[in-house]
Design a protein around this motif. Structure first.
Motif, PDB file in Angstrom:
ATOM      1  N   SER A 258      -9.795   5.830  -3.527  1.00 43.52           N
ATOM      2  CA  SER A 258      -9.254   4.475  -3.548  1.00 43.52           C
ATOM      3  C   SER A 258      -8.117   4.325  -2.536  1.00 43.52           C
ATOM      4  O   SER A 258      -7.919   3.254  -1.977  1.00 43.52           O
ATOM      5  N   ASP A 259      -7.385   5.398  -2.244  1.00 40.08           N
ATOM      6  CA  ASP A 259      -6.384   5.343  -1.162  1.00 40.08           C
ATOM      7  C   ASP A 259      -7.059   5.070   0.183  1.00 40.08           C
ATOM      8  O   ASP A 259      -6.553   4.301   0.997  1.00 40.08           O
ATOM      9  N   VAL A 260      -8.200   5.735   0.394  1.00 39.33           N
ATOM     10  CA  VAL A 260      -8.910   5.520   1.662  1.00 39.33           C
ATOM     11  C   VAL A 260      -9.360   4.063   1.764  1.00 39.33           C
ATOM     12  O   VAL A 260      -9.197   3.419   2.795  1.00 39.33           O
TER      13      VAL A 260
ATOM     14  N   PHE B 198       0.877  -1.158   0.000  1.00 43.04           N
ATOM     15  CA  PHE B 198       0.000   0.000   0.000  1.00 43.04           C
ATOM     16  C   PHE B 198       0.920   1.214   0.000  1.00 43.04           C
ATOM     17  O   PHE B 198       1.482   1.584   0.997  1.00 43.04           O
ATOM     18  N   GLU B 199       1.063   1.810  -1.155  1.00 44.97           N
ATOM     19  CA  GLU B 199       2.007   2.898  -1.241  1.00 44.97           C
ATOM     20  C   GLU B 199       1.281   4.204  -1.425  1.00 44.97           C
ATOM     21  O   GLU B 199       0.308   4.280  -2.141  1.00 44.97           O
ATOM     22  N   ILE B 200       1.807   5.207  -0.781  1.00 42.16           N
ATOM     23  CA  ILE B 200       1.428   6.539  -1.176  1.00 42.16           C
ATOM     24  C   ILE B 200       2.696   7.103  -1.749  1.00 42.16           C
ATOM     25  O   ILE B 200       3.684   7.264  -1.053  1.00 42.16           O
ATOM     26  N   GLU B 201       2.703   7.297  -3.048  1.00 43.74           N
ATOM     27  CA  GLU B 201       3.966   7.676  -3.648  1.00 43.74           C
ATOM     28  C   GLU B 201       4.355   9.074  -3.205  1.00 43.74           C
ATOM     29  O   GLU B 201       3.531   9.974  -3.170  1.00 43.74           O
ATOM     30  N   ASP B 202       5.615   9.183  -2.875  1.00 47.62           N
ATOM     31  CA  ASP B 202       6.061  10.415  -2.265  1.00 47.62           C
ATOM     32  C   ASP B 202       6.589  11.409  -3.290  1.00 47.62           C
ATOM     33  O   ASP B 202       7.628  11.995  -3.115  1.00 47.62           O
ATOM     34  N   HIS B 203       5.873  11.487  -4.392  1.00 44.14           N
ATOM     35  CA  HIS B 203       6.213  12.611  -5.264  1.00 44.14           C
ATOM     36  C   HIS B 203       4.937  13.315  -5.636  1.00 44.14           C
ATOM     37  O   HIS B 203       3.828  12.817  -5.424  1.00 44.14           O
TER      38      HIS B 203
ATOM     39  N   ASP C 113      -2.941   5.004  10.064  1.00 39.27           N
ATOM     40  CA  ASP C 113      -1.918   5.843  10.691  1.00 39.27           C
ATOM     41  C   ASP C 113      -0.971   6.397   9.645  1.00 39.27           C
ATOM     42  O   ASP C 113      -0.666   7.588   9.605  1.00 39.27           O
ATOM     43  N   ARG C 114      -0.540   5.488   8.795  1.00 39.03           N
ATOM     44  CA  ARG C 114       0.405   5.874   7.740  1.00 39.03           C
ATOM     45  C   ARG C 114      -0.262   6.850   6.759  1.00 39.03           C
ATOM     46  O   ARG C 114       0.325   7.837   6.334  1.00 39.03           O
ATOM     47  N   PHE C 115      -1.505   6.530   6.445  1.00 37.54           N
ATOM     48  CA  PHE C 115      -2.290   7.372   5.551  1.00 37.54           C
ATOM     49  C   PHE C 115      -2.366   8.796   6.110  1.00 37.54           C
ATOM     50  O   PHE C 115      -2.099   9.771   5.431  1.00 37.54           O
TER      51      PHE C 115
END
Ligand SMILES: Nc1ncnc2c1ncn2[C@@H]1O[C@H](COP(=O)(O)OP(=O)(O)OP(=O)(O)O)[C@@H](O)[C@H]1O
Length: 474
Positions: free
Chosen positions: A215-217, A131-136, A227-229
């Protein structure tokens, strides 16, 4: 903390091993075409070691349904075989997968939700949870203020955007930008992001389409990774969220967004939102969110007027290295009036024609290149065009066509537009009602009858309708 240095024994089953194994087996069992179509686009999204489950993502609903129906049993068998125990397989929609790299499982290099790449001390298996939230930032570098053409329709929105880009988090927070499709909302908010990024390269900026946020949620929820979200979204300097009307009816997303919004504002981080309508008109959105949206600066972006359409065509053609003269630009702009995306489509057609045939850009060439488009336009006047023409004629905002406002200077043009929509298009009364902000068909019927009746003895009104009709057919 040393699982990275101390890799698991080679024969220990891992999600990655399972995935490689499964892809290998299916590539032998299926034809190359089948494998490429159905299996290759899938991604292994998560592996929850605590409850022995795997989540596999398909890039669209069609593929998802097909995979569930046709291949899920085979996946199940392979999982049981590989892990030597019952393993639950979940198949989900993986919106991000459609644009993600092919690698099914990634670790380490990008931040992953729920501490994905780090196996815990007491967990011998390296968990490749993705589950990635891309950091760009996801900003498109070509959408800048420099490439944005200004006119009456968008000058306020542009001025506000420049102000926010220079003073993020202070004057206009949140900034809420609304308007119809293809009018430059996305362009403007990318321009703000790009400007800030240039000024402050370390600023944490994120552009996200509301559908992606939803979709991230969902995935944070599935993976218990809130937490990460939260850490990610609440720590941004600038959040640009596009087409927020997609939050309609999604209460969990709205709740999460509410927290993110409050956190960002209290950190003096800037929030910029776009939507197809203004806050109070939004359906299916919680009242407390609506009142937050409206608490900063709300600004409209209108369909481009003729001169602006001409300027856009000329600028974009010049950028492509094929200059377009003013008379050709006027010809095209007069025929295509609804939005900038449509203009860009027409320009692409003309340029392709010119390049292919080695011709100059003349009115004749434009007419030929756009033959299909123009005949469609002439045959089918759209409700949107009518709304724009009537709004222009009576000097009101196009957004008032969909609004619930009732003052006579708005209600009357709206009724005229409904009447013309019935006269000049093939749309039914309910369809017209829908296009006028979700009004009931009886409201449309009332407007149609009233205007028709008045028109028969009011020559001024008759004339006005005639003039508007001419502009629509010009
Ligand atoms: N004023 C402008 N100057 C130059 N290009 C523009 C302008 N307005 C819009 N465009 C271009 O038109 C296209 C559509 O614009 P954009 O995607 O920003 O629309 P939007 O309002 O976000 O639409 P949607 O609601 O459909 O997402 C983009 O390619 C954008 O760069």
């Amino acid at each position: 903390m040393s699982n990275l240095q101390n890799p698991p024994a080679l024969n220990l089953p891992t999600p990655l091993g399972f995935w490689d194994n499964t892809l290998g087996t299916l590539s032998r069992e299926l034809s190359p075409q089948q494998f490429k179509t159905w299996i290759q686009p899938l991604r292994l999204l998560t592996h929850d070691v605590s409850d022995s489950s795997l989540t596999i993502g398909a890039p669209n609903r069609f593929k998802l349904d097909w995979i569930k129906k046709t291949f899920s049993d085979r996946f199940q068998e392979l999982a049981t075989q590989y892990f030597g125990q019952a393993t639950t397989l979940n198949f989900v929609l993986d919106v991000e997968g459609g644009v993600a790299e092919a690698a099914p499982v990634r670790g380490g290099t990008e931040p992953t939700l729920a501490g994905g790449a780090m196996a815990s001390e007491d967990n011998p298996v390296q968990v490749e949870q993705v589950f990635e939230i891309e950091d760009h930032s996801k900003l498109n570098p070509s959408l800048t203020f420099e490439t944005f053409v200004t006119g009456k329709a968008n000058q306020l929105a542009r001025a506000a955007s420049i102000q926010v880009a220079h003073n993020p988090g202070s004057s206009y927070n949140p900034m809420f930008l609304y308007g119809g499709v293809g009018l430059g909302k996305t362009h403007l908010i990318h321009a703000i992001g790009n400007h800030l990024l240039k000024e402050k390269p370390n600023a944490k900026i994120r552009y996200i389409h509301a559908e992606q946020y939803v979709s991230d949620v969902v995935r944070a929820y599935q993976q218990k990774a809130f937490d990460r979200f939260k850490r990610y979204y609440h720590s941004l300097d600038l959040l640009l969220i596009d087409d927020i009307q997609f939050f309609s009816g999604k209460s969990r997303t709205q709740e999460e967004f509410f927290y993110a919004f409050e956190a960002l504002l209290s950190n003096k981080s800037q929030v910029i939102i776009t939507s197809d309508t203004y806050p109070k008109e939004m359906a299916g959105i919680d009242d407390r969110l609506i009142s937050r949206f409206d608490s900063g600066l709300t600004v409209a972006i209108e369909p481009p007027e003729l001169e602006m359409r001409v300027a856009i065509l000329m600028k974009k053609a010049a950028e492509e290295g094929i200059p377009m003269s003013e008379d050709v630009a006027f010809f095209v702009a007069k025929h295509l009036r609804s939005n900038v995306r449509e203009l860009e489509g027409a320009l692409r057609k003309i340029l392709a024609f010119v390049r292919f045939h080695g011709r100059e850009v003349t009115i004749e060439v434009a007419r030929t290149a756009l033959k299909d488009l123009l005949s469609i336009q002439n045959r089918q006047i759209s409700v949107e065009n009518i709304q724009k023409a009537v709004a222009d004629f009576y000097s009101i905002k196009v957004a008032d066509m969909y609004s619930k406002k009732r003052p006579a200077n708005i209600a009357r043009p709206r009724q005229i537009a409904m009447f013309m929509a019935k006269e000049l298009t093939q749309k039914s009364l309910p369809e017209i009602g829908e296009l006028f902000g979700g009004r009931d068909h009886t409201t449309v019927l009332h407007a149609v009858r009233k205007v028709a009746e008045e028109r028969s003895h009011d020559s001024q009104l008759n004339h006005e309708i005639h003039v508007i009709e001419q502009t629509l057919k010009a």
